[in-house]
Design an enzyme around this catalytic site. Sequence first.
Site, PDB file in Angstrom:
ATOM      1  N   CYS A  33       0.825  -1.212   0.000  1.00 13.98           N
ATOM      2  CA  CYS A  33       0.000   0.000   0.000  1.00 13.98           C
ATOM      3  C   CYS A  33       0.859   1.262   0.000  1.00 13.98           C
ATOM      4  CB  CYS A  33      -0.938   0.014   1.208  1.00 13.98           C
ATOM      5  SG  CYS A  33      -0.075   0.034   2.775  1.00 13.98           S
ATOM      6  N   ASP A  35       2.371   2.559   2.558  1.00 18.79           N
ATOM      7  CA  ASP A  35       2.314   3.300   3.823  1.00 18.79           C
ATOM      8  C   ASP A  35       3.585   3.092   4.641  1.00 18.79           C
ATOM      9  OD1 ASP A  35      -0.091   4.203   3.056  1.00 18.79           O
ATOM     10  OD2 ASP A  35      -1.274   2.900   4.336  1.00 18.79           O
ATOM     11  N   CYS A  59      -2.805   4.834   6.418  1.00 20.44           N
ATOM     12  CA  CYS A  59      -4.264   4.907   6.380  1.00 20.44           C
ATOM     13  C   CYS A  59      -4.828   5.095   7.791  1.00 20.44           C
ATOM     14  CB  CYS A  59      -4.811   3.626   5.770  1.00 20.44           C
ATOM     15  SG  CYS A  59      -4.605   2.225   6.865  1.00 20.44           S
ATOM     16  N   CYS A 103      -2.623  -3.497   8.365  1.00 21.32           N
ATOM     17  CA  CYS A 103      -2.239  -2.140   8.771  1.00 21.32           C
ATOM     18  C   CYS A 103      -1.707  -2.137  10.215  1.00 21.32           C
ATOM     19  CB  CYS A 103      -3.427  -1.198   8.679  1.00 21.32           C
ATOM     20  SG  CYS A 103      -4.334  -1.343   7.142  1.00 21.32           S
TER      21      CYS A 103
HETATM   22 FE1  FES Z   1      -1.569   0.642   4.202  1.00 21.94          FE
HETATM   23 FE2  FES Z   1      -3.455   0.520   5.974  1.00 21.94          FE
HETATM   24  S1  FES Z   1      -3.692   0.498   3.831  1.00 21.94           S
HETATM   25  S2  FES Z   1      -1.346   0.586   6.308  1.00 21.94           S
END
Ligand code: FES
Length: 145
Positions: A33, A35, A59, A103
Amino acid sequence: MYSEKVMDHFSNPRNVGEMENPSGVGTVGNAKCGDIMRIYLDIDENSVIQDIKFKTFGCGAAVATSSMATELVKGKTVNEALKITNRSVMEALDGLPPVKIHCSLLAEEAIHAALWDYATKNNLVIEGLKKPKSDVHEEEEELVY
Ligand code: FES
């Protein structure tokens, strides 16, 4: 979809920020993702985590789980902090939707990476602490809840 506790920690995250001269700092990412999470730890001479801060480009679920994780870790010893898993963080938040479970790994892994940095700087061996991965995605497939 999200519990009240998740919404509370997302809207009003605890311990957000940076730290000057931390005892340990750890950064991890999830390549899937994109992140990223960074955790700063202030650890005293008795191995007690006096303060913890986090910063994330992540997120809402990553923000909420990191906020709760910092609350659970603050005031604990290094060994106690190691036992706090993403599962215990999710329980403290009354659960997460299954697609958001990965996450919650960001906070756990970033805390471990910061503890690893602390141990390395102080020539310590912390039992049970493994060298951090740079990408938490590697473990996702193994998660079964
Ligand atoms: Fe990447 Fe939640 S979608 S940490």
